[in-house]
Every structure is written in C-alpha cells, then in structure tokens.
Design an enzyme around this catalytic site. Structure first.
Site, short mmCIF file in Angstrom:
data_model
loop_
_atom_site.label_atom_id
_atom_site.label_comp_id
_atom_site.label_asym_id
_atom_site.label_seq_id
_atom_site.Cartn_x
_atom_site.Cartn_y
_atom_site.Cartn_z
N LEU A 21 0.82 -1.21 0.00
CA LEU A 21 0.00 0.00 0.00
C LEU A 21 0.85 1.26 0.00
CD1 LEU A 21 -2.70 -1.08 2.61
CD2 LEU A 21 -2.97 -0.95 0.13
N GLY A 22 2.03 1.19 0.61
CA GLY A 22 2.90 2.35 0.68
C GLY A 22 4.17 2.01 1.40
N GLY A 24 7.88 4.05 3.36
CA GLY A 24 8.59 5.23 3.77
C GLY A 24 10.00 4.86 4.17
N MET A 26 11.15 4.38 7.04
CA MET A 26 11.26 3.52 8.21
C MET A 26 10.43 2.25 8.13
SD MET A 26 11.26 6.40 11.20
CE MET A 26 12.37 7.79 11.06
N GLY A 27 9.54 2.13 7.16
CA GLY A 27 8.73 0.93 7.11
C GLY A 27 7.89 0.85 5.85
N VAL A 29 3.85 -0.60 4.38
CA VAL A 29 2.49 -0.97 4.74
C VAL A 29 1.96 -1.87 3.65
CG1 VAL A 29 0.18 -0.18 5.34
CG2 VAL A 29 2.16 1.21 5.94
N LYS A 43 1.75 -3.12 8.89
CA LYS A 43 2.94 -2.28 8.83
C LYS A 43 4.14 -3.04 9.39
CE LYS A 43 4.98 1.92 10.65
NZ LYS A 43 4.80 3.07 11.54
N ASP A 137 3.97 13.48 12.44
CA ASP A 137 4.11 13.39 10.99
C ASP A 137 2.74 13.51 10.31
OD1 ASP A 137 5.59 13.24 8.66
OD2 ASP A 137 5.47 11.05 8.53
#
Length: 537
Positions: A21-22, A24, A26-27, A29, A43, A137
C-alpha cells in the site's frame, strides 16, 4: 498500490499479504487479510532497523500507545507483535485515497469539503493527544479520505507525550513543509506541533501546495522557521483557522477542541468529498479485487473423523489419527473475542487413482465396446485403495522412534501457518482432537470437536451481529467497528462503547496482581485471549 516482489513473504503473523500500500524511510504498509477474510493494513519496519534498539523501543512505544488511541477519525489497531524478529502492526484497512493523491488527481478541495477535513483532523488529534501521543508526521499522505470522513494513519514516528525522547539527539524526524518550527529545530515538542501541521495540511488541500514550499528541502525548512506562510487561494473561512494554527509560538495555537468550536456544527452529508475522490476510491476497489483474484487460494484442510489428509500440494502427508484422550485437568476457561467463522467440513478426499499404462489401455482408447478399459480402471482403483489403507495402517502404528511426537508435529504445522510458538503450544493444550486444522484453539472444549461447533452454527458471527445492530441504531460502520474492538462484552447495548479498551483493562488487572506495567504490557501482546487470567504470558 504495488505488487509484492518474489522475495517478499506471503504471510506476516496470521495475515496473508497481497500488495504494497505504501512505504517510507522507516517501514512498509502491506495489504493483508486475516483468517476471517477481513482486509487489514500490516505495517512492518525496515530490515536495517531491526538491529536499531532505539528505533525498536520507539516502535514498541508506538504499538503500546496506538492501542489506546480510538476515535472516529483514526485507524483502530487490531493486532501487533512488536517483539517478533521483524516487528509488525496490523490495523483496520481504510478504503479511500490519501489527501495527497486526491489533490493531485482532482485538484484542490472546495471550501465546504475543506471545512469537513479541518473538523475531522481536529477530532482525530483530540483522540490522539488524549492518549498521550504526539503524531509528529501529520501530512497529506497520512490522511485517508474515507466515504464518511477523514481518517489519520501512521503513528510510525509518534512518541508518548510524557515518555522519554527515544530519538537520537539532534536527529530530525518528520516531513519538511509540514513540520512545526520547533520540530524543524529539533526542539522538544508538545501537542501544539501537530496543530501547526494541521494548518499546513489544510493549505495544501485548498491550494495544491504547502504554505512554506521552497525550491529545495533546505529552503522549505528555512521558510517554516523564518518566513510568513503563503495563504493565497485559501477560502476565507478556512483561512481564519489556518492563520491561528500556523502561529509561530506553540502557546498561540488553538487546541483541537478549540478548533472544533471555531468550525462549529456542520450539516450531515452522505458525500463529504467531490466526485474525483469517489472515482479514486472506485479505482482502488478494482485494484484490490485484481490483486485478490490473482492470489492463489490457500490449501484447504479437512477433518472427517478418520486420518486427515492435508491437501497441500507441497506437503501431501497423512496425519496420524488422534490418540486416546489423556488424563489431564483442563485449564480454566478464558473467555475472549469469538473466533472468526470457519468453513464447514468438506467431503472426504478421494484416494489417488493411478493412470493406466498406455499400452494396456490401447483397446479402450480405440473405442471398442468390450469393457476391458473399464475393468483395468476398476483394478487400478482397488489397488490404490489397498495402498492408501496400508500407508494409513503403518502411520497408525507410530512409526520409527525418530519421528516427531504428535505434539511436535502439531506445533510445527501450526508455526508453518504463521502463528508463534507460544500460540501453537496454547492451542495444543486446548485442542481435544490433537490434530492441527488451520485454526488456533484459544480455550478448552471437552465436549465438541472443532468441526462440530462450526456445523451447529452457520449464522452470522458475533461481530457481524454487533455491527449490524449498531448500524440499525443510526451509527456509521466505522463507529460500530471501533466500538466492537473496544467493547469487552462484545454485545451491543444501544450505545457506542466509550469505556476502557481491552488493553487498559488487561494491564490494570495485571498490575493489580503485583506485576510491573512493562511485564503486563509484554504479556498483553503475547496473550492470544487478550484477557487477564492471573498468569503472565
């Protein structure tokens, strides 16, 4: 939404995963589905952060605090394993585009939709701050425009407001252009920092650009600290809110509750967003359907009272019959959330039929009517039955001394399905059949087998009844689902549940029994029943 790579796992904990799904810094999803088929967002943290003790401590704090954040405008946490080799957290899957994607595809929001967005984000921050969390954030990519309102996601760099700062000294965490001045300077933060971010998000929603956007990241950060925000194009009513949110001094910014009072009551509507947002949601549904259709079906496991054939093409093995019931004292019942409905018993598998020798069956292939082909087929069928019976009889005898015990085989099969060792051990102790069927047994049942219980009740699950009754009383689906997750009685009473969450009740009872809060917190994440029984897990 992106397909998974060949190196990605197909399961995280009890959840099958289908797409990304996405992601970044740091992780990631991932889109997943639980044993009951409900979609979730899973996540996971980046592999290179697994050895970072400071980040792991921050992630565990995120998980602990996220379980306490509940409200109409945040994503409910369903399950988490912050102590796994690769820590993960599963929350409810929210349907709809991010604010960032919606503005890029359909342009800025009209004033009425922007006011609804402002009210939803203020309500979300009110819930988040009430749990002692600073999001840190809040940005357009972390706001989902659901059909019934905005939802705030990703507490990935959140920290407890009263906790110690687990971030490295001097580290800058956040998204330039949506950070507060104090966050840009790496100064201590208060909930007012999130309010500043809310103001920046509203400006982008109304204009398509942030109020401090510069030609480079350094210019943007410098503008946040020193420049006046660019509010050209912001509607008048929204601008009056934004100006207060973007005050340079934290003490001059309104609280989320004050923002809601300034906005005032908004008329109810079934379409809070313009048509392009609804079109994006439709595209998302089609993409999800495509990923799910392309996913291979999981192997089906059947149990019809005799030897159980595990119909997994990668491991076609016969499982021994259940041993006689040993004399043991059953553990005390541990009431917990009802297990998701399982499929009913399937028909017994057919024994394999050997393929006739081509030469021997030539007469049959030629279409002669002498019945020789049928006779050969029947003979092979009888031989196959005899072989299957001999294999079963040999296995029933116990095999070599080197073969694993029934308990070891049960736990191994359970762990192959993605459950932890402790969950599998508990299931073995509670399972009267002593045969792994693909579902955990979280409480002892000495009178029924796993399938008997399923076949006697084919109606809706307890959660479905709860949510249906809640919606019939005029509440939205998201409100009802949030109430269901937090309500320890799992019974609809006519009012949304606003008391303590299961987590809070569990830890409070555990601490009352003399254990430390840290021990109780760790026990909560390892206890499959989510009900305090007096013993740490």
């Amino acid at each position: 939404m992106q397909p998974l790579s060949p190196t990605d796992p197909d399961r995280i904990g009890p959840y099958r995963v289908f797409a990304e799904l996405g992601r970044g810094a740091m992780g990631r999803v991932l889109l997943g589905a639980g044993p009951d088929g409900r979609l979730v967002a899973v996540k996971t943290i980046r592999e290179w952060l697994v050895e970072d003790e400071e980040f792991l401590a921050r992630f565990r704090e995120e998980v602990r605090k996220s379980t306490q954040v509940s409200g109409l405008y945040t994503a409910a946490v369903i399950k988490a394993r912050p102590h796994d080799p690769v820590p993960w957290l599963a929350s409810e899957f929210l349907r709809g585009p991010t604010l960032d994607a919606a503005v890029k595809a359909g342009g800025p929001l009209p004033e009425e939709s922007a006011l609804r967005l402002a009210a939803g984000l203020a309500a979300a921050l009110e819930s988040i701050h009430a749990a002692g969390v600073i999001h840190r954030d809040l940005k357009p990519g972390n706001v989902i425009l659901e059909a019934n309102g905005p939802r705030v996601i990703d507490f990935g760099i959140a920290r407890a407001a009263e906790g110690s700062d687990l971030t490295r000294t001097g580290a800058l965490i956040g998204t330039p252009g949506f950070m507060s001045p104090e966050q840009t300077r790496s100064q201590p933060l208060t909930p007012a920092s999130d309010v500043f971010s809310l103001g920046s998000v509203l400006v982008l929603a109304c204009t398509g650009a942030g109020p401090f956007t510069g030609s480079s990241t350094l210019d943007t950060m410098n503008n946040v600290v020193r420049a006046e925000p660019d509010l050209d194009g912001v509607p008048v009513r929204v601008r009056s809110l934004v100006e207060r949110c973007l005050a340079a001094e934290p003490a001059d910014r309104p609280s989320p509750a004050e923002l809601l009072a300034l906005i005032g009551p908004l008329p109810p509507t079934s379409r809070p967003w313009p048509d392009p947002v609804a079109a994006l949601e439709g595209e998302q549904r089609l993409a999800i359907a495509r990923f799910l259709d392309e996913a291979e079906e999981e192997p089906t496991r059947v149990d019809f009272g005799g030897p159980t054939l595990v119909t997994d093409p990668n491991r076609p093995t016969w499982v021994q019959s259940p041993p006689p019931e040993p004399e043991r004292t059953p553990p005390p019942p541990r009431p917990g959330p009802p297990s998701p409905p399982q499929p009913g018993p399937a028909s017994p598998p057919r024994p394999p039929v050997s393929t006739p020798n081509p030469a021997a069956g030539a007469g049959s292939a030629g279409g002669s009517g002498d019945g020789s082909g049928a006779g050969i087929g029947a003979a092979f069928f009888v031989v196959a039955l005899i072989i299957a019976a001999l294999v079963w009889y040999e296995n029933r005898g116990g095999g070599d001394d080197d073969e694993p015990s029934d308990r070891e085989a049960y736990v191994e099969d359970c762990r192959d399905d993605g459950y932890s060792a402790s969950d599998c051990e508990t299931s073995w102790s509670n399972d009267p059949s002593f045969t792994w069927t693909g579902e955990l047994h979280t409480e002892w049942d000495e009178e029924t087998t796993p399938w008997e219980e399923e076949t006697t009740d084919s109606g809706p699950s307890q959660s479905e009844v709860y949510i249906a009754e809640c919606e019939a009383d005029g509440y939205s689906q998201s409100e009802c689902e949030t109430s269901w997750y937090n309500d320890p009685s799992y019974t609809w009473t006519g009012q949304l549940y606003e008391g303590q969450s299961q987590y809070e009740v569990y830890v409070e009872e555990c601490v009352a029994d003399g254990y430390s809060e840290a021990d109780c917190d760790a026990s909560w994440y390892e206890d499959p029943s989510y009900t305090w029984t007096g013993v740490l897990h």
